[in-house]
Design an enzyme around this catalytic site. Structure first.
Site, PDB file in Angstrom:
ATOM      1  N   ASN A 209       0.168 -51.549   6.871  1.00 46.52           N
ATOM      2  CA  ASN A 209       0.613 -51.191   5.520  1.00 46.52           C
ATOM      3  C   ASN A 209       2.111 -50.898   5.549  1.00 46.52           C
ATOM      4  OD1 ASN A 209       1.028 -48.238   5.962  1.00 46.52           O
ATOM      5  ND2 ASN A 209      -1.149 -48.359   6.467  1.00 46.52           N
ATOM      6  N   ASP A 277      -7.606 -47.767   6.102  1.00 49.90           N
ATOM      7  CA  ASP A 277      -8.958 -47.325   5.754  1.00 49.90           C
ATOM      8  C   ASP A 277     -10.021 -48.143   6.478  1.00 49.90           C
ATOM      9  OD1 ASP A 277      -8.241 -45.275   4.010  1.00 49.90           O
ATOM     10  OD2 ASP A 277      -7.792 -46.717   2.416  1.00 49.90           O
ATOM     11  N   LYS A 287      -6.795 -65.378  20.561  1.00 52.52           N
ATOM     12  CA  LYS A 287      -6.181 -65.726  19.282  1.00 52.52           C
ATOM     13  C   LYS A 287      -7.104 -66.677  18.510  1.00 52.52           C
ATOM     14  CE  LYS A 287      -2.092 -67.699  17.256  1.00 52.52           C
ATOM     15  NZ  LYS A 287      -1.049 -68.702  17.441  1.00 52.52           N
ATOM     16  N   PRO A 304     -12.424 -43.897  10.890  1.00 50.64           N
ATOM     17  CA  PRO A 304     -12.640 -42.453  10.744  1.00 50.64           C
ATOM     18  C   PRO A 304     -11.539 -41.855   9.873  1.00 50.64           C
ATOM     19  CG  PRO A 304     -11.750 -42.960  12.915  1.00 50.64           C
ATOM     20  CD  PRO A 304     -12.066 -44.276  12.253  1.00 50.64           C
ATOM     21  N   ASP A 305     -11.871 -40.843   9.106  1.00 49.05           N
ATOM     22  CA  ASP A 305     -10.867 -40.160   8.289  1.00 49.05           C
ATOM     23  C   ASP A 305     -10.356 -38.965   9.093  1.00 49.05           C
ATOM     24  OD1 ASP A 305      -9.555 -38.429   6.414  1.00 49.05           O
ATOM     25  OD2 ASP A 305     -10.341 -39.759   4.863  1.00 49.05           O
ATOM     26  N   ILE A 306      -9.120 -39.063   9.557  1.00 45.22           N
ATOM     27  CA  ILE A 306      -8.567 -38.034  10.456  1.00 45.22           C
ATOM     28  C   ILE A 306      -8.409 -36.705   9.725  1.00 45.22           C
ATOM     29  CG2 ILE A 306      -6.565 -37.461  11.891  1.00 45.22           C
ATOM     30  CD1 ILE A 306      -6.271 -40.640  12.128  1.00 45.22           C
ATOM     31  N   PHE A 324      -1.730 -35.757   2.598  1.00 41.10           N
ATOM     32  CA  PHE A 324      -0.873 -36.436   1.635  1.00 41.10           C
ATOM     33  C   PHE A 324      -1.756 -37.295   0.743  1.00 41.10           C
ATOM     34  CE2 PHE A 324       3.761 -36.158   2.187  1.00 41.10           C
ATOM     35  CZ  PHE A 324       3.781 -35.203   3.184  1.00 41.10           C
ATOM     36  N   LYS A 338      -8.898 -35.761  -4.230  1.00 41.21           N
ATOM     37  CA  LYS A 338      -8.784 -36.079  -2.805  1.00 41.21           C
ATOM     38  C   LYS A 338      -8.787 -34.807  -1.968  1.00 41.21           C
ATOM     39  CE  LYS A 338      -6.649 -40.072  -1.992  1.00 41.21           C
ATOM     40  NZ  LYS A 338      -5.541 -41.020  -1.939  1.00 41.21           N
TER      41      LYS A 338
END
Ligand code: CTP
Length: 402
Positions: A209, A277, A287, A304-306, A324, A338
């Protein structure tokens, strides 16, 4: 008091240089050990002899002087200081600092340092207000440099306006504030995540991202400036580790979580990373070749959501967990939801719509949301957001300690 504090004072070439003699006297009176570099232009305004008499040390002037380098190399000069003070910081010195030039001893020492830097600008009002100087100032602030002044007033050149160097007493107060602030998070451990994560598709391709990591790096630096032992767990970025932090480089969300867990216990965790995500389930070992069996399908699975994992730890949860929320619409509403969903204490919400320029840019407009309050800050350089947030964290933890 400043007993034992080592200050490297860079005296630039401006009429205000005479005030730096008074500054040395005051710093020494408070117990600081002052070492001075005088630029070539600076010697037109103060003599090295008067600087040496007040500082009680030799004056460093020449990058290429064999004696200076033998006594104390330019790298050692900046390493052996707790704080660098540039007074007067002329337009030219600020321009050199902002662009990373190193063509004399002063600019080289300033580029070589990993220590905090405080500058006291002094110049003609038009030079100060010129777009180039203001651009340099913004860059220096984004780089974490602290400024004091300039003040408004009658200037030596006969004009009136901003450009007069701050008085020695003000600079001294700023130096003292720096050192007393530095103690606020002493003895505490701060964990910060930053940057994007890269989730491999095959050995050469990945999902990523647009996060630059700037905000998270600035926060880690600001927490370290307040004396916290700081661990920065970062995904891939182009940034150098901020001074004084323990730097752990990772690629994927899984590695980031593992690095965070092994950095615990922490008193505060700030999750500023833009964690992917999703990751590709079973990334290819080789490759993926074009045209072999049509278009490849990426089977995505959730990472996983840290932030949520750290927030929900039954034991060893950091006392303060800050997340954040990067949103592109209904910023506060989404951020509140959130915060509740992830179970963190505060959430720093910002609008990352492309037109804001926040992603990858130098400024940020944030809202700090807790269970009961929403605090909106003006548009600030990311470095300033970091300092304010670090100060808020320090105030909170101090309150909780008391
Ligand atoms: N975060 C995290 N681990 C993840 C995803 C997000 O630690 N796997 C953290 C981020 O560091 C940030 C907060 O969660 O502090 C919110 O990140 P954001 O990307 O805004 O939220 P998401 O949970 O990904 O929600 P969405 O993308 O649906 O807005």
């Amino acid at each position: 008091m400043l007993t034992g504090k080592r200050i490297l004072l860079v005296i630039g070439g401006g009429i205000a240089a005479y005030k730096s003699l008074e500054l040395i006297r005051r710093l020494a009176q408070r117990g600081a050990k002052v070492r001075a570099i005088v630029t070539k232009a600076g010697t037109e305004f103060v003599t090295p002899l008067s600087v040496a008499s007040l500082s009680g040390d030799k004056v460093y002037q020449d990058l290429f002087s064999l004696t200076d380098e033998a006594d104390m190399g330019h790298i050692q000069l900046s390493r052996d200081a707790d704080l660098l003070v540039v007074a007067p910081a002329t337009a030219d010195l600020m321009a050199k600092m902002a662009s990373g030039r190193a063509d004399d001893l002063a600019s080289t020492a300033l580029l070589a340092t990993d220590k905090p830097v405080l500058i006291a600008p002094a110049m003609n009002v038009r030079m100060w207000l010129h777009a180039a100087t203001q651009r340099n100032l913004a860059q220096l602030k984004a780089d974490g440099v602290t400024t004091i002044g300039p003040n408004d007033g009658d200037m030596a050149c006969g004009e009136f306006g901003p450009g007069r160097m701050a008085e020695p007493a003000e600079i001294l107060a700023s130096v003292e504030a720096h050192f007393s602030r530095s103690q606020e998070l002493k003895g505490l451990h701060a964990l910060v995540t930053a940057g994007p994560t890269h989730e491999p598709i095959d050995p050469v391709r990945y999902i990523a991202n647009r996060s630059s990591g700037k905000q998270g790096y600035a926060i880690a630096g600001a927490l370290a400036d307040l004396g916290a032992t700081t661990t920065l767990v970062s995904g891939p970025t182009n940034l150098a580790a901020p001074r004084g932090v323990k730097f752990v480089k990772v690629e994927t969300a899984h590695q980031m979580l593992a690095a965070c867990e092994s950095a615990l216990p922490a008193d505060v965790a700030v999750c500023a990373a833009a964690v992917a995500d999703w990751r590709v389930d079973h990334a290819a070992n080789q490759k993926i070749k074009k045209g072999a069996g049509g278009l490849p399908a990426l089977n995505l699975v959730e990472n996983p959501d840290i932030l949520a994992t750290l927030s929900s730890r039954a034991s060893g949860r950091p006392r303060l967990v800050v997340g954040f929320a990067a949103e592109t619409e209904k910023v506060i509403e989404h951020a509140k939801a959130k915060r509740a969903k992830k179970g963190c204490d505060w959430i720093v919400a910002n609008d990352v719509s492309p037109e804001t320029g926040v992603m990858g840019g130098d400024d940020n407009t944030v809202h700090i949301i807790s269970a009961s309050t929403t605090d909106t800050w003006p548009k600030l350089a990311k470095g300033e957001v970091a300092h304010r947030l670090a100060a808020k964290i320090a105030a909170h933890l101090k309150g909780a300690r008391a």
